[in-house]
Design a protein around this motif. Sequence first.
Motif, PDB file in Angstrom:
ATOM      1  N   ARG A 158       0.816  -1.219   0.000  1.00 18.47           N
ATOM      2  CA  ARG A 158       0.000   0.000   0.000  1.00 18.47           C
ATOM      3  C   ARG A 158       0.848   1.266   0.000  1.00 18.47           C
ATOM      4  NH1 ARG A 158      -5.236  -0.479  -1.083  1.00 18.47           N
ATOM      5  NH2 ARG A 158      -5.642   1.391   0.151  1.00 18.47           N
ATOM      6  N   ILE A 159       2.036   1.181   0.582  1.00 17.02           N
ATOM      7  CA  ILE A 159       2.962   2.311   0.624  1.00 17.02           C
ATOM      8  C   ILE A 159       4.299   1.822   0.090  1.00 17.02           C
ATOM      9  CG2 ILE A 159       4.102   4.032   2.082  1.00 17.02           C
ATOM     10  CD1 ILE A 159       1.880   3.563   4.149  1.00 17.02           C
ATOM     11  N   GLY A 160       4.862   2.568  -0.845  1.00 11.70           N
ATOM     12  CA  GLY A 160       6.147   2.185  -1.432  1.00 11.70           C
ATOM     13  C   GLY A 160       7.123   3.347  -1.403  1.00 11.70           C
ATOM     14  N   VAL A 161       8.369   3.050  -1.022  1.00 14.48           N
ATOM     15  CA  VAL A 161       9.395   4.089  -0.895  1.00 14.48           C
ATOM     16  C   VAL A 161      10.683   3.625  -1.571  1.00 14.48           C
ATOM     17  CG1 VAL A 161      10.813   5.424   0.728  1.00 14.48           C
ATOM     18  CG2 VAL A 161       8.447   4.858   1.318  1.00 14.48           C
ATOM     19  N   ILE A 162      11.331   4.540  -2.284  1.00 16.72           N
ATOM     20  CA  ILE A 162      12.700   4.335  -2.750  1.00 16.72           C
ATOM     21  C   ILE A 162      13.546   5.495  -2.236  1.00 16.72           C
ATOM     22  CG2 ILE A 162      14.209   4.542  -4.761  1.00 16.72           C
ATOM     23  CD1 ILE A 162      12.727   2.556  -6.202  1.00 16.72           C
ATOM     24  N   VAL A 163      14.722   5.164  -1.733  1.00 13.60           N
ATOM     25  CA  VAL A 163      15.650   6.167  -1.205  1.00 13.60           C
ATOM     26  C   VAL A 163      16.966   6.087  -1.971  1.00 13.60           C
ATOM     27  CG1 VAL A 163      16.990   6.878   0.806  1.00 13.60           C
ATOM     28  CG2 VAL A 163      14.639   6.104   1.099  1.00 13.60           C
ATOM     29  N   GLU A 164      17.465   7.246  -2.386  1.00 12.94           N
ATOM     30  CA  GLU A 164      18.782   7.356  -3.003  1.00 12.94           C
ATOM     31  C   GLU A 164      19.740   7.876  -1.933  1.00 12.94           C
ATOM     32  OE1 GLU A 164      20.985   9.719  -6.700  1.00 12.94           O
ATOM     33  OE2 GLU A 164      18.994  10.332  -6.000  1.00 12.94           O
ATOM     34  N   PHE A 165      20.803   7.131  -1.641  1.00 15.97           N
ATOM     35  CA  PHE A 165      21.677   7.508  -0.535  1.00 15.97           C
ATOM     36  C   PHE A 165      23.125   7.129  -0.803  1.00 15.97           C
ATOM     37  CE2 PHE A 165      20.828   3.092   0.188  1.00 15.97           C
ATOM     38  CZ  PHE A 165      21.856   2.584   0.974  1.00 15.97           C
ATOM     39  N   ASP A 166      24.008   7.689  -0.007  1.00 14.73           N
ATOM     40  CA  ASP A 166      25.424   7.319   0.012  1.00 14.73           C
ATOM     41  C   ASP A 166      25.766   6.845   1.409  1.00 14.73           C
ATOM     42  OD1 ASP A 166      26.367   7.839  -2.628  1.00 14.73           O
ATOM     43  OD2 ASP A 166      26.305   9.990  -2.204  1.00 14.73           O
ATOM     44  N   GLY A 167      26.635   5.842   1.499  1.00 12.93           N
ATOM     45  CA  GLY A 167      27.054   5.340   2.806  1.00 12.93           C
ATOM     46  C   GLY A 167      27.459   3.896   2.713  1.00 12.93           C
ATOM     47  N   ALA A 168      28.334   3.488   3.624  1.00  9.22           N
ATOM     48  CA  ALA A 168      28.853   2.126   3.588  1.00  9.22           C
ATOM     49  C   ALA A 168      27.825   1.105   4.074  1.00  9.22           C
ATOM     50  CB  ALA A 168      30.118   2.034   4.439  1.00  9.22           C
ATOM     51  N   ASP A 169      26.967   1.520   5.000  1.00  8.94           N
ATOM     52  CA  ASP A 169      26.021   0.597   5.630  1.00  8.94           C
ATOM     53  C   ASP A 169      24.718   0.533   4.829  1.00  8.94           C
ATOM     54  OD1 ASP A 169      24.456  -0.946   7.272  1.00  8.94           O
ATOM     55  OD2 ASP A 169      24.818   0.222   9.094  1.00  8.94           O
ATOM     56  N   GLU A 170      24.448  -0.624   4.208  1.00  3.68           N
ATOM     57  CA  GLU A 170      23.231  -0.799   3.409  1.00  3.68           C
ATOM     58  C   GLU A 170      21.968  -0.675   4.262  1.00  3.68           C
ATOM     59  OE1 GLU A 170      23.215  -1.181   0.191  1.00  3.68           O
ATOM     60  OE2 GLU A 170      25.338  -1.588  -0.201  1.00  3.68           O
ATOM     61  N   GLN A 171      22.079  -1.042   5.537  1.00  4.53           N
ATOM     62  CA  GLN A 171      20.912  -1.011   6.420  1.00  4.53           C
ATOM     63  C   GLN A 171      20.401   0.411   6.625  1.00  4.53           C
ATOM     64  OE1 GLN A 171      19.317  -3.789   7.527  1.00  4.53           O
ATOM     65  NE2 GLN A 171      17.737  -2.372   8.268  1.00  4.53           N
ATOM     66  N   THR A 269      24.514   9.950   3.726  1.00  4.01           N
ATOM     67  CA  THR A 269      23.683  11.088   3.310  1.00  4.01           C
ATOM     68  C   THR A 269      22.548  10.571   2.434  1.00  4.01           C
ATOM     69  OG1 THR A 269      25.077  11.483   1.359  1.00  4.01           O
ATOM     70  CG2 THR A 269      25.581  12.766   3.340  1.00  4.01           C
ATOM     71  N   VAL A 270      21.409  11.241   2.507  1.00  2.00           N
ATOM     72  CA  VAL A 270      20.282  10.924   1.635  1.00  2.00           C
ATOM     73  C   VAL A 270      20.192  12.006   0.571  1.00  2.00           C
ATOM     74  CG1 VAL A 270      17.767  10.735   1.475  1.00  2.00           C
ATOM     75  CG2 VAL A 270      18.976   9.659   3.369  1.00  2.00           C
ATOM     76  N   LYS A 271      20.176  11.589  -0.696  1.00  2.00           N
ATOM     77  CA  LYS A 271      20.121  12.540  -1.807  1.00  2.00           C
ATOM     78  C   LYS A 271      18.682  12.874  -2.203  1.00  2.00           C
ATOM     79  CE  LYS A 271      24.483  11.101  -3.950  1.00  2.00           C
ATOM     80  NZ  LYS A 271      25.103  10.574  -5.203  1.00  2.00           N
ATOM     81  N   SER A 272      17.831  11.859  -2.217  1.00  2.00           N
ATOM     82  CA  SER A 272      16.441  12.064  -2.621  1.00  2.00           C
ATOM     83  C   SER A 272      15.620  10.836  -2.239  1.00  2.00           C
ATOM     84  CB  SER A 272      16.332  12.307  -4.132  1.00  2.00           C
ATOM     85  OG  SER A 272      16.775  11.173  -4.851  1.00  2.00           O
ATOM     86  N   PHE A 273      14.305  10.970  -2.359  1.00  2.00           N
ATOM     87  CA  PHE A 273      13.426   9.829  -2.105  1.00  2.00           C
ATOM     88  C   PHE A 273      12.109  10.047  -2.821  1.00  2.00           C
ATOM     89  CE2 PHE A 273      12.079  12.772   1.222  1.00  2.00           C
ATOM     90  CZ  PHE A 273      10.696  12.627   1.240  1.00  2.00           C
ATOM     91  N   ALA A 274      11.361   8.964  -2.986  1.00  2.00           N
ATOM     92  CA  ALA A 274      10.002   9.027  -3.513  1.00  2.00           C
ATOM     93  C   ALA A 274       9.140   8.112  -2.670  1.00  2.00           C
ATOM     94  CB  ALA A 274       9.953   8.591  -4.969  1.00  2.00           C
ATOM     95  N   MET A 275       7.917   8.559  -2.392  1.00  2.00           N
ATOM     96  CA  MET A 275       6.962   7.743  -1.645  1.00  2.00           C
ATOM     97  C   MET A 275       5.620   7.789  -2.346  1.00  2.00           C
ATOM     98  SD  MET A 275       5.450   8.129   2.241  1.00  2.00           S
ATOM     99  CE  MET A 275       4.592   9.641   1.814  1.00  2.00           C
ATOM    100  N   PHE A 276       5.068   6.630  -2.656  1.00  2.00           N
ATOM    101  CA  PHE A 276       3.730   6.521  -3.234  1.00  2.00           C
ATOM    102  C   PHE A 276       2.822   5.819  -2.229  1.00  2.00           C
ATOM    103  CE2 PHE A 276       5.166   6.279  -7.982  1.00  2.00           C
ATOM    104  CZ  PHE A 276       5.538   7.619  -7.929  1.00  2.00           C
TER     105      PHE A 276
END
Length: 302
Positions: A158-171, A269-276
């Motif tokens: 019902r809710i979907g998110v994609i995050v564009e980020f930089d960082g060593a830790d995938e979590q 750091t987080v560069k951008s995101f989208a949430m539907f």
Amino acid sequence: MAAITAAMVGELRGKTDAPMMECKKALTEAEGDMARAEEILRVKLGGKASKASSRITAEGVVVAYIAGNAGAVLEINSETDFVAKNDDFMKLANDAAQLVTEHNPADVAALLALPLDGKTLDEVRAALIGKIGENMSIRRFQRFETTGKLASYIHSNRIGVIVEFDGADEQVGKDVAMHIAAMKPVSLSADQVPAELIEKERSVAALKAQEDADQAAAAGKPAQSPEILAKRLEGSVQKYLKEVSLLNQPFVKNDKQSIEQMLKAAGATVKSFAMFVVGEGIEKKQDDFAAEVAAQIAASKQ
């Protein structure tokens, strides 16, 4: 007339995914000619899709697909939640998200024209409408391509998110995506909050201040000075900006930290995101159940 066997019906159903009785009718009309029966069904399915196309699709699912440094989040709608749980519907959604990621279509129309399993995506969609008998439409998508990393989170489809980020830790990316689904920020930072939302919040704060002033006057108390009123309005706006901008929000896994502080501690750091969110902004049809029953009773008496 050629005998229509169960094996023939099964073969045609396997080719078209049409309901069993529709397959039998098509074979009967085609006098057992499989190719002609398939063509008859395609015409009939197209007709069903056309009739269904005007019905509101406010249910559905949000899906995400990531391959390497590219990914997409996509919303596809249906008329009912029941269809949204259908395996074929989910496959259509996931296939569409993969096509967006791999081919980078300019818009939904371009996406629907892309090939899928020997047809266009739109032809596959129309055939599924014919099979299920319910309208479905691809509403929107957002594609990402980055030199950094991508993470996604889907909550109950019902809710979907994609995050564009930089960082060593995938979590970290996954945690931020989950946080966004829970807290629903409208922008990455306070300075990116749309002006119309800020003005709406300012207007609400002004109305509340006027209401308080009216109550004070009725009680014989002095009204707030213009200076105090201006500070009050600005304070309300700043509080709102902090609540709806991602970096300023308290992290859901540790509310003693803001998202910005959590990211800094993780070297990310987080560069951008989208949430539907499924159906967001779509006006759902409100059925009058009593009126529907009354109409059915009246029709049965004619």
